[in-house]
Design an enzyme around this catalytic site. Structure first.
Site, mmCIF file in Angstrom:
data_model
loop_
_atom_site.group_PDB
_atom_site.id
_atom_site.type_symbol
_atom_site.label_atom_id
_atom_site.label_comp_id
_atom_site.label_asym_id
_atom_site.label_seq_id
_atom_site.Cartn_x
_atom_site.Cartn_y
_atom_site.Cartn_z
ATOM 1 N N ARG A 18 0.807 -1.228 0.000
ATOM 2 C CA ARG A 18 0.000 0.000 0.000
ATOM 3 C C ARG A 18 0.844 1.284 0.000
ATOM 4 O O ARG A 18 0.313 2.378 -0.139
ATOM 5 C CB ARG A 18 -0.979 -0.018 1.182
ATOM 6 C CG ARG A 18 -2.130 -1.001 0.932
ATOM 7 C CD ARG A 18 -3.256 -0.783 1.884
ATOM 8 N NE ARG A 18 -2.976 -1.353 3.186
ATOM 9 C CZ ARG A 18 -3.534 -0.940 4.314
ATOM 10 N NH1 ARG A 18 -4.385 0.060 4.305
ATOM 11 N NH2 ARG A 18 -3.237 -1.518 5.454
ATOM 12 N N GLY A 142 -7.244 -5.601 15.892
ATOM 13 C CA GLY A 142 -7.986 -6.651 16.572
ATOM 14 C C GLY A 142 -8.592 -6.117 17.874
ATOM 15 O O GLY A 142 -8.035 -5.222 18.502
HETATM 16 C C1 UD1 Z 1 -2.072 -7.398 13.492
HETATM 17 C C2 UD1 Z 1 -2.815 -8.149 14.585
HETATM 18 C C3 UD1 Z 1 -3.973 -7.301 15.101
HETATM 19 C C4 UD1 Z 1 -3.414 -5.990 15.621
HETATM 20 C C5 UD1 Z 1 -2.602 -5.288 14.555
HETATM 21 C C6 UD1 Z 1 -1.943 -4.099 15.153
HETATM 22 C C7 UD1 Z 1 -2.590 -10.485 13.937
HETATM 23 C C8 UD1 Z 1 -3.257 -11.649 13.362
HETATM 24 N N1 UD1 Z 1 -3.325 -9.400 14.023
HETATM 25 O O1 UD1 Z 1 -2.981 -7.205 12.441
HETATM 26 O O2 UD1 Z 1 -4.651 -7.968 16.147
HETATM 27 O O3 UD1 Z 1 -4.462 -5.177 16.059
HETATM 28 O O4 UD1 Z 1 -1.592 -6.168 14.043
HETATM 29 O O5 UD1 Z 1 -1.159 -3.456 14.223
HETATM 30 O O6 UD1 Z 1 -1.451 -10.564 14.333
HETATM 31 N N2 UD1 Z 1 4.111 -9.704 9.277
HETATM 32 C C9 UD1 Z 1 5.136 -10.572 8.971
HETATM 33 N N3 UD1 Z 1 4.824 -11.767 8.388
HETATM 34 C C10 UD1 Z 1 3.546 -12.142 8.101
HETATM 35 C C11 UD1 Z 1 2.522 -11.234 8.423
HETATM 36 C C12 UD1 Z 1 2.823 -10.033 9.014
HETATM 37 O O7 UD1 Z 1 6.311 -10.284 9.199
HETATM 38 O O8 UD1 Z 1 3.371 -13.232 7.586
HETATM 39 C C13 UD1 Z 1 4.446 -8.423 9.900
HETATM 40 C C14 UD1 Z 1 4.101 -7.237 9.026
HETATM 41 O O9 UD1 Z 1 5.238 -6.825 8.292
HETATM 42 C C15 UD1 Z 1 3.712 -6.178 10.031
HETATM 43 C C16 UD1 Z 1 3.191 -6.964 11.224
HETATM 44 O O10 UD1 Z 1 3.673 -8.277 11.075
HETATM 45 O O11 UD1 Z 1 4.820 -5.425 10.457
HETATM 46 C C17 UD1 Z 1 1.682 -6.944 11.331
HETATM 47 O O12 UD1 Z 1 1.147 -7.512 10.180
HETATM 48 P P1 UD1 Z 1 -0.206 -6.987 9.564
HETATM 49 O O13 UD1 Z 1 -0.533 -7.777 8.387
HETATM 50 O O14 UD1 Z 1 -0.141 -5.521 9.420
HETATM 51 O O15 UD1 Z 1 -1.220 -7.372 10.730
HETATM 52 P P2 UD1 Z 1 -2.610 -6.720 10.959
HETATM 53 O O16 UD1 Z 1 -3.564 -7.349 10.049
HETATM 54 O O17 UD1 Z 1 -2.482 -5.265 10.941
#
Ligand code: UD1
Ligand code: MG
Length: 454
Positions: A18, A142
């Protein structure tokens, strides 16, 4: 926290699509520093060791920038936040008592908050403490569901929340402190979450509760701390919030900032007491400003050391030094390697590059000095130019103490003008001028000497 070992994990494997950018999301600069460096530096300071940074495939640019400040592990496929943490297990298992987890795209989180989280976890009989945020703007986070006794019960992602759950005002910030042993022995048991087929770290809350143990929460109401950056709109929001935080810190330390809305002070800048920062001023990089200075308006200073009682008006300064009581402007330009010694003064439309203006020396109007050394109390007349570049090489100019360079003098380098020497207006100086002599004309001749250039 001294007696117990804490390690840090920073998640950064998300694609960041994004941002609509060729640059990796976590490398986008926030007040002059790549976003990821904020989380890395904070974790390092807090745990005393390089944190583990979980990155996606092809994060070479991130490795290059962060270098040895973090230990890199790769999550080849983005299969959720729980799966991302699992990638750190081989590096960290058996290495610490607690594990702190945060995101690389949440750069405004403070060390104080993380420390509170770790301290709360130390007093928790259960294996997990989470950071929650109470606010009216849910921004896709969340929701925290608590049981009747008020204990944290589970985290529900927005996409699957019921209307009642959506109305909850307590949100999951995405910052966790785990008991290390429990985390590493359970992180591979997170149930697969449909329909995205991902493993969510948030599901570990239910795993703890299911074991009859307790999840603690530390709550913040400062939503700037947990501002996550997904778009350039968020980046601007974070920049504004961080600027405000930095400005307040300096104002409380005795710096007057006349109009903070138009001032940018980057995180590594230091400013002394009773200095005033006027509007439209940007202090960048590793810049230090002393006490009782007046900086701006309309000024950009990057990577400079500025002493006490200095004045900078409507000028651009890069990698330069101003000693105490020196001043510049309006419309001056100090380039790399420029130095104004104590009490030196540089006025309208001057440019100095790799040059020193000695103590008390003056250069009032429309002059350029490159690769030059000017002695104490010398006067550089309006329009003086060092012709320092001969098309191949940069050559040096030396001007002695108390010399008087007449208006519009061209100093064809390499050349020396002696102590107390003078040049006439409009002279083109191609040969050295002895101490106390007067040179004038085109090309300049020294008064009283005959045919000295033949
Ligand atoms: C996540 C939380 C949510 C919280 C929010 C706060 C989960 C399932 N949900 O949601 O409860 O309110 O963060 O910001 O955890 N990332 C990885 N590998 C992956 C997926 C994500 O490294 O496979 C990293 C992303 O780069 C990012 C962070 O984890 O920095 C959060 O990932 P994102 O997809 O933004 O989670 P949210 O859906 O925002
Ligand atoms: Mg997110």
């Amino acid at each position: 926290m001294k007696s117990i070992a804490v390690s840090g994990v920073i998640l950064a494997a998300g694609q960041g699509t994004r941002m609509e950018s060729d640059l990796q999301k976590v490398l986008h600069p926030l007040l002059g520093k790549p976003m990821v460096t904020y989380a890395v530096e904070m974790m390092r300071a807090l745990t005393g060791a390089a944190p583990v940074l979980v990155v996606g495939r092809g994060a070479d640019a991130v490795r290059e920038i962060v270098g040895e400040d973090a230990v890199f592990v790769e999550q080849a496929e983005q299969r959720g936040t729980g799966h991302a943490v699992l990638q750190a297990r081989d590096v960290l298992q058996g290495r610490s008592d607690l594990v702190l987890i945060t995101y690389a795209d949440m750069p405004l989180l403070t060390a104080e908050t993380l420390k509170r989280l770790a301290e709360r976890q130390q007093g928790n009989a259960g294996p997990l403490t989470i950071l929650t945020l109470v606010t009216d703007t849910p921004r896709g986070f969340g929701r925290i569901v608590r049981d009747e006794a008020g204990g944290v019960f589970k985290i529900v992602e927005e996409a699957v929340a019921t209307p009642e759950e959506l109305a909850l005002r307590e949100l999951n910030a995405g910052v966790y402190c785990f008991d290390a042993e429990w985390l590493w022995s359970h992180v591979d048991q997170i149930p697969l979450s449909l329909p995205k087929e991902e493993y969510y770290l948030t599901d570990m809350v239910e795993m703890v509760v299911g074991d009859g143990r307790r999840v603690e929460a530390v709550t913040t109401e400062d939503d700037t701390e947990v501002l996550g950056i997904n778009t350039r709109v968020h980046l601007a929001e974070a920049t504004r919030a961080l600027r405000r935080r930095i400005d307040e810190r300096w104002m409380l330390a005795g710096v007057t900032i006349v109009d903070p809305d138009t001032v940018t002070i980057e995180p590594d800048v230091a400013i002394g007491r009773d200095t005033t920062i006027w509007p439209n001023t940007h202090l960048r990089g590793q810049t230090t400003v002393g006490t009782h200075c007046a900086i701006g308006p309309n000024t950009v200073i990057e990577g400079c050391q500025i002493g006490d009682r200095c004045k900078v008006l409507a000028s651009i300064l890069e990698q330069a030094v101003m000693e105490d009581d020196s001043d510049i402007g309006p419309f001056g330009h100090l380039r790399k390697g420029a130095r104004l010694c104590q009490g030196a003064r540089m006025g309208n439309f001057g440019e100095l590059k790799n040059s020193t203006l000695g103590p008390g020396a003056k250069m009032g109007h429309f002059s350029y000095l490159g690769d030059a050394q000017v002695g104490a109390e010398a006067n550089i007349g309006a329009g003086t130019i060092t012709c320092n570049y001969d098309g191949k090489r940069k050559n040096r100019t030396e001007i002695g103490e108390g010399a008087f360079i007449g208006s519009d003098t061209m100093l064809v380098a390499p050349v020396k003008v002696g102590k107390g020497a003078k040049t006439g207006a409009g002279s083109v100086v191609t040969h050295d001028v002895p101490d106390d002599a007067l040179a004038y004309g085109v090309p300049a001749r020294v008064k009283g000497e005959k045919d000295e250039h033949s």
